[in-house]
Design an enzyme around this catalytic site. Structure first.
Site, PDB file in Angstrom:
ATOM      1  N   LYS A   9       0.844  -1.205   0.000  1.00  0.00           N
ATOM      2  CA  LYS A   9       0.000   0.000   0.000  1.00  0.00           C
ATOM      3  C   LYS A   9       0.868   1.241   0.000  1.00  0.00           C
ATOM      4  O   LYS A   9       2.052   1.207   0.370  1.00  0.00           O
ATOM      5  CB  LYS A   9      -0.945   0.004   1.206  1.00  0.00           C
ATOM      6  CG  LYS A   9      -0.247  -0.042   2.584  1.00  0.00           C
ATOM      7  CD  LYS A   9       0.220   1.305   3.096  1.00  0.00           C
ATOM      8  CE  LYS A   9       0.865   1.219   4.475  1.00  0.00           C
ATOM      9  NZ  LYS A   9       1.463   2.495   4.900  1.00  0.00           N
ATOM     10  N   PRO A  95       9.723  -4.531   0.108  1.00  0.00           N
ATOM     11  CA  PRO A  95      10.849  -4.233   1.006  1.00  0.00           C
ATOM     12  C   PRO A  95      10.380  -3.903   2.419  1.00  0.00           C
ATOM     13  O   PRO A  95       9.324  -3.303   2.628  1.00  0.00           O
ATOM     14  CB  PRO A  95      11.509  -3.018   0.341  1.00  0.00           C
ATOM     15  CG  PRO A  95      11.162  -3.149  -1.108  1.00  0.00           C
ATOM     16  CD  PRO A  95       9.761  -3.697  -1.109  1.00  0.00           C
ATOM     17  N   ALA A  98       9.905   0.149   4.889  1.00  0.00           N
ATOM     18  CA  ALA A  98       9.709   1.132   3.822  1.00  0.00           C
ATOM     19  C   ALA A  98       8.395   1.889   3.919  1.00  0.00           C
ATOM     20  O   ALA A  98       8.176   2.840   3.185  1.00  0.00           O
ATOM     21  CB  ALA A  98       9.790   0.427   2.459  1.00  0.00           C
ATOM     22  N   GLY A  99       7.487   1.464   4.804  1.00  0.00           N
ATOM     23  CA  GLY A  99       6.186   2.119   4.908  1.00  0.00           C
ATOM     24  C   GLY A  99       5.173   1.619   3.903  1.00  0.00           C
ATOM     25  O   GLY A  99       4.160   2.271   3.666  1.00  0.00           O
ATOM     26  N   GLY A 101       3.638  -1.433   4.140  1.00  0.00           N
ATOM     27  CA  GLY A 101       2.666  -2.324   4.762  1.00  0.00           C
ATOM     28  C   GLY A 101       2.846  -3.794   4.448  1.00  0.00           C
ATOM     29  O   GLY A 101       1.889  -4.564   4.520  1.00  0.00           O
ATOM     30  N   GLY A 102       4.078  -4.224   4.155  1.00  0.00           N
ATOM     31  CA  GLY A 102       4.294  -5.607   3.776  1.00  0.00           C
ATOM     32  C   GLY A 102       3.929  -6.614   4.853  1.00  0.00           C
ATOM     33  O   GLY A 102       3.315  -7.648   4.570  1.00  0.00           O
ATOM     34  N   GLY A 103       4.294  -6.330   6.096  1.00  0.00           N
ATOM     35  CA  GLY A 103       3.970  -7.244   7.188  1.00  0.00           C
ATOM     36  C   GLY A 103       2.469  -7.394   7.370  1.00  0.00           C
ATOM     37  O   GLY A 103       1.948  -8.504   7.526  1.00  0.00           O
ATOM     38  N   SER A 104       1.757  -6.272   7.352  1.00  0.00           N
ATOM     39  CA  SER A 104       0.305  -6.310   7.505  1.00  0.00           C
ATOM     40  C   SER A 104      -0.358  -7.030   6.333  1.00  0.00           C
ATOM     41  O   SER A 104      -1.337  -7.759   6.506  1.00  0.00           O
ATOM     42  CB  SER A 104      -0.249  -4.887   7.622  1.00  0.00           C
ATOM     43  OG  SER A 104       0.192  -4.274   8.816  1.00  0.00           O
ATOM     44  N   ASP A 137      -2.830  -1.953  10.305  1.00  0.00           N
ATOM     45  CA  ASP A 137      -3.066  -1.879   8.863  1.00  0.00           C
ATOM     46  C   ASP A 137      -3.736  -3.129   8.307  1.00  0.00           C
ATOM     47  O   ASP A 137      -4.111  -3.161   7.128  1.00  0.00           O
ATOM     48  CB  ASP A 137      -1.741  -1.661   8.109  1.00  0.00           C
ATOM     49  CG  ASP A 137      -1.270  -0.216   8.149  1.00  0.00           C
ATOM     50  OD1 ASP A 137      -2.131   0.680   8.316  1.00  0.00           O
ATOM     51  OD2 ASP A 137      -0.060   0.022   8.017  1.00  0.00           O
TER      52      ASP A 137
END
Length: 284
Positions: A9, A95, A98-99, A101-104, A137
């Site tokens: 996102k 990545p 980075a902001g 939202g990959g984990g979420s 998120d």
């Protein structure tokens, strides 16, 4: 085996409303859109005698109990009491730090995947309730559509996007800690607030000029203290003719939107030659 896409996102606007004195978390007002960049999640049932495993092809991604995917799986196991053991593999393309939202996104994909694979019969609302307790998120990533996001991430209002934008994302050499940025923000104060209503109107009308004028991120000034190259990247993007450039989330990635894909590709090539990691994508 079940395979799912976990979409990244970007924040077109991020305003800090206040800090809740009871839990220390910040109430926000944001406009977020999903983009085509995604991780791929594979979930498979293991034979009897195995333990549940979280694995990844990115050696820098922790796969222990601190991983958001592990937290989601353990929360579901505690709530529904299933006994099947699983292997959940994360093909990492978003990545970290980075902001984006990959984990979420990964956590949301696992909620959806386990709901289907194990026939847990959770509604979207129930998945959002479980996910929100783990990552603010996750409700947005579950719905996976452009939205105004308020409160601590639990209040979502869909936003109409007239047509997709091309997206250029440029990454500084260092990532940033979300907790550290918010803590420092409380000391340094706000800057560059977004015009949330303007962003929503611009997306509905496909008005890039209004969108560029309305975008803002109140965490950006704080993030630049720890990662000055954010400002340098923004300047380079503007020199390439891109009318908007903004840090997403708590950083450190910087993005720009345009319908001119040739312009984005040319800027990407030049920034890459300067040594930056770049990704070209588009909004969903």
């Amino acid at each position: 085996m079940l395979m799912l896409k976990a979409y990244a996102k970007i924040n077109l606007g991020l305003n800090i409303v206040n800090r809740d004195p009871q839990d220390g978390y910040h109430n926000l007002d944001m406009v977020i859109v999903p983009i085509e960049l995604h991780d791929r999640i594979e979930i498979e049932l293991l034979p009897y005698g195995f333990d549940t495993l979280i694995t990844s092809d990115d050696c820098e991604l922790p796969t222990d109990e601190t991983n958001i995917v592990s937290k989601v799986e353990r929360a579901l196991r505690a709530k529904y009491g299933y006994t099947q053991q699983l292997r959940i593999h994360i093909h990492k393309k978003i990545p970290m730090g980075a902001g984006l939202g990959g984990g979420s996104a990964d956590g949301a994909a696992v909620l959806i995947g386990l709901n289907k694979l194990l026939k847990l019969k959770m509604s979207e609302e129930e998945m959002c309730r479980i996910g929100y307790k783990i990552g603010s998120d996750i409700p947005f990533c579950l719905k996976n559509c452009a939205a105004r996001v308020q409160g601590k991430g639990e209040v979502l209002t869909s936003v109409k996007v007239r047509r997709p934008f091309g997206v250029l994302i440029v990454f500084p050499k260092t990532g940033l800690s979300t907790g550290k940025i918010y803590s420092e923000f409380d000391l340094t104060g706000a800057s560059s607030p977004a015009d949330i209503s303007g962003i929503i109107e611009a997306l509905e009308k496909d008005d890039l000029s209004l969108l560029s004028h309305s975008m803002g991120n109140e965490l950006e000034k704080t993030a630049v203290i720890f990662c000055p190259s954010i400002e340098a990247i923004k300047q380079k993007m503007k020199e390439e003719g891109l009318t908007n450039a903004l840090m997403t989330g708590s950083g450190s990635a910087v993005f720009s939107l345009s319908h001119d894909l040739k312009l984005l590709k040319r800027a990407a090539d030049r920034l890459e030659r300067l040594g930056y990691k770049v990704i070209l994508s588009q909004t969903r």
